[in-house]
Design an enzyme around this catalytic site. Structure first.
Site, PDB file in Angstrom:
ATOM      1  N   SER A   1      -9.300 -36.815 -31.646  1.00 38.42           N
ATOM      2  CA  SER A   1     -10.600 -36.260 -31.294  1.00 38.42           C
ATOM      3  C   SER A   1     -11.161 -37.052 -30.132  1.00 38.42           C
ATOM      4  O   SER A   1     -10.764 -38.206 -29.892  1.00 38.42           O
ATOM      5  CB  SER A   1     -11.561 -36.351 -32.491  1.00 38.42           C
ATOM      6  OG  SER A   1     -12.892 -36.078 -32.099  1.00 38.42           O
TER       7      SER A   1
ATOM      8  N   TYR B   1     -15.410 -41.051 -39.348  1.00 34.92           N
ATOM      9  CA  TYR B   1     -14.629 -40.035 -38.638  1.00 34.92           C
ATOM     10  C   TYR B   1     -14.051 -40.615 -37.346  1.00 34.92           C
ATOM     11  O   TYR B   1     -12.848 -40.467 -37.065  1.00 34.92           O
ATOM     12  CB  TYR B   1     -15.510 -38.829 -38.342  1.00 34.92           C
ATOM     13  CG  TYR B   1     -14.790 -37.709 -37.618  1.00 34.92           C
ATOM     14  CD1 TYR B   1     -13.971 -36.833 -38.317  1.00 34.92           C
ATOM     15  CD2 TYR B   1     -14.924 -37.533 -36.243  1.00 34.92           C
ATOM     16  CE1 TYR B   1     -13.307 -35.798 -37.667  1.00 34.92           C
ATOM     17  CE2 TYR B   1     -14.265 -36.508 -35.581  1.00 34.92           C
ATOM     18  CZ  TYR B   1     -13.463 -35.646 -36.300  1.00 34.92           C
ATOM     19  OH  TYR B   1     -12.799 -34.626 -35.644  1.00 34.92           O
TER      20      TYR B   1
END
Length: 587
Positions: free
Chosen positions: A458, A471
């Site tokens: 990401s 995350y």
């Protein structure tokens, strides 16, 4: 290294006695293995032993090498004499029937001449690290008459690889060096540069004499063909094995070959020039698969897929015959990626925790390409992933591409994250990638034919944020894992790519957990995130295209979306500015 039933005899060639070696049942299809320079038939020992289990295998020392006699004079090494020798061997070992021809190095160069001038003698042809000299000449002319930077680079690259050809045109010096003991440093270079240690038979005890005599092959044929190339074509079903780390033959030489060889297959292997010694199992397997396909006999599922993948045709799709595994394939980027590969001809394995969603992806993939398969799997469960990897191997074979895409989202302050929150995010986002990479990379390595692993990270991997501690940490770990894997697996011909999307409109915004908030507050946060991502208007299909391109071009790190690319750049040139941005509360 040779099997116990090896039989030796002499066949009279054109003015020379040729030492011929046979293995296997003569009633079975005949495979003729042609060795290169400065080798003898013994370079094929390992491959021949494997093939002899199902074929009649014939090898011989070419004129001037090993136990065959040495003619006098350069003229007696021309293709005319070499072809006469080959015909004599064929007449003696496989009269009145076609054989399957395999050549390496100069053996392949000779085999190209044979396949183009007497195709009626051959049922199939496999070429390894030895192009047709006429094809090379035409290729070089195309490159130099269209002097684009890419063409000039390719032509110069092959010219540098061919340094020894120019040296062999020097009178007397090459012969003197071989007879003075060049064989010992040659054997050492073979071990250090190719990972091929010396063993009984290779390099041969006659290496000094063989090397000196074999120079005649280059002097009698090389410059003449390169100056005045002929229009060589063949209808023989031809397989070209391309070692990508070959120091002498550029992989670029296969460009345009399909125009002269209409029935052509190409296979690449991460190996050096002496691939029959370094990867005998792979070479024997590919020869067998090629012969089996030419004979119209049934192949195992994985082998049939590999043959289709290797075939060169104008209507062939980029991933025709490839097996692609995608985790988290039930929706979003995973589903879009599965469909993108399916559209390009791949057979899809769609894995997801939600089996009906995975089944729907497999169904859609089957409408675009081969029938897909669906599996239910929890990527965070090591035992489940072990079973999944074994099932894929048993049912379909080793994947060519694996996309470790499954992931979950979690947001909120660090101090609000519980130990269970951290464990859940890391188990799925990081351990899921570790499990998939470890299990399928092991299969790819054991197969020895390369592959590609894609890990979905990401933009959060290089964009610190007070709102995404767990995350972002999991995705940063995925990015670093991918870089480490890429370094380790490169030598096995396995590429590794980390895909780093930014704001993409997927279902993760509707399933992410916002820690430290009530269920009602979490639902409101999810709705706001989903609206924002929808307004951004960047769909998962665009990420899927980037994933496909990363595999095709073997890209290491791929920031997707403009904001991801900007963040990636700033993380490198101005990390301090990124730390300032990290203080902003995104909610």
């Amino acid at each position: 290294m040779s099997t116990g039933d090896e039989r030796r005899r002499h066949v009279r060639g054109d003015g020379v006695d040729l030492a011929v070696y046979e293995q296997g049942d003569p009633a079975r299809p005949t495979v003729v293995l042609m060795h290169g320079y400065p080798d003898t038939h013994a370079v094929w020992d390992e491959v021949a032993g494997l093939l002899a289990e199902r074929y009649h295998v014939v090898r011989y020392d070419v004129r001037g090498a090993g136990a065959s006699s040495r003619p006098f004079g350069r003229r007696r090494y021309t293709f005319e004499y070499l072809m006469s020798d080959l015909r004599a061997v064929l007449d003696a070992t496989a009269p009145d029937r076609k054989v399957h021809l395999v050549g390496h190095d100069w053996g392949s160069i000779q085999s190209w001449e044979a396949a183009c001038t007497m195709p009626e003698r051959f049922a199939s042809f496999t070429s390894i690290s030895g192009p047709c000299l006429d094809h090379v000449a035409h290729w070089t002319r195309r490159k130099t008459t269209r002097p684009t930077p890419r063409n000039i680079k390719a032509a110069l690259g092959q010219a540098v690889r061919s340094w020894y050809i120019y040296f062999f045109q020097t009178p007397l010096l090459p012969e003197l060096l071989w007879r003075a003991g060049l064989g010992r440093p040659f054997a050492r270079a073979l071990e250090l540069g190719e990972g091929v240690p010396a063993r009984e038979g290779h390099p041969a005890r006659t290496l000094g004499r063989d090397g000196a005599a074999g120079v005649g092959l280059y002097r009698a044929n090389m410059l003449q063909r390169l100056r005045r190339p002929r229009d060589r074509r063949t209808t023989v079903p031809t397989q070209v094995i391309v070692p990508t780390r070959d120091l002498f033959v550029s992989p670029h030489l296969v460009e345009g070959l399909g125009a002269r060889v209409p029935n052509l297959s190409l296979r690449t292997v991460a190996a050096g020039h002496w691939v029959p010694r370094s990867h005998p199992g792979v070479v024997a397997q590919w020869i067998t698969e090629h012969i089996t396909a030419v004979r119209g006999e049934p192949l195992a599922i994985a082998a049939e897929r590999a043959v289709r993948r290797a075939r060169v045709a104008a209507d062939r799709r980029p991933f025709e015959g490839s097996l692609v595994v995608v985790t988290g394939a039930g929706s979003g980027i995973g589903r879009a990626t599965a469909l993108a590969f399916a559209e390009r001809g791949a057979e899809i394995v769609a894995a997801d925790l939600d089996l009906p969603a995975a089944q729907r992806t497999a169904e859609l993939a089957g409408l675009l390409g081969p029938a897909g398969r669906a599996y239910r799997v929890d990527v965070s469960d090591s035992a489940a992933m072990e079973d999944f990897a074994k099932a894929v191997l048993h049912d379909l074979g080793v994947p060519d591409v694996v996309v470790n895409n499954a992931g979950i989202g979690m947001a909120g302050p660090f101090l609000e994250h519980s130990e269970d929150d951290w464990r859940k995010v890391l188990d799925v986002n990081l351990w899921g990638v570790i499990h998939g990479s470890r299990l399928f990379a092991a299969q790819m390595t054991a197969r020895g034919q390369g592959g590609h692993i894609v890990n979905t990270a990401s933009a959060a991997a290089f964009t610190p944020s007070r709102s995404l501690p767990a995350y972002a940490t999991s995705k940063a770990a995925v990015l670093m894992l991918s870089e480490c894997l890429r370094a380790e697996l490169k030598g096995q011909g396995i590429g590794v790519s980390a895909i780093c999307p930014g704001i993409v409109n997927t279902a993760i915004t509707r399933t992410s957990r916002f820690v430290g908030r009530s269920e009602e507050q979490q639902a409101a946060s999810r709705r706001r995130a989903a609206r924002a991502y929808a307004l951004r208007g960047y769909g998962p299909d665009r990420v899927a295209e980037q994933i496909v391109a990363a595999v095709q071009r073997d890209k290491a790190v791929v920031p997707v979306t403009p904001e991801a690319r900007i963040s990636h750049l700033l993380s490198r040139v101005s990390p301090g500015l990124m730390r300032l941005f990290a203080r902003i509360d995104a909610d």
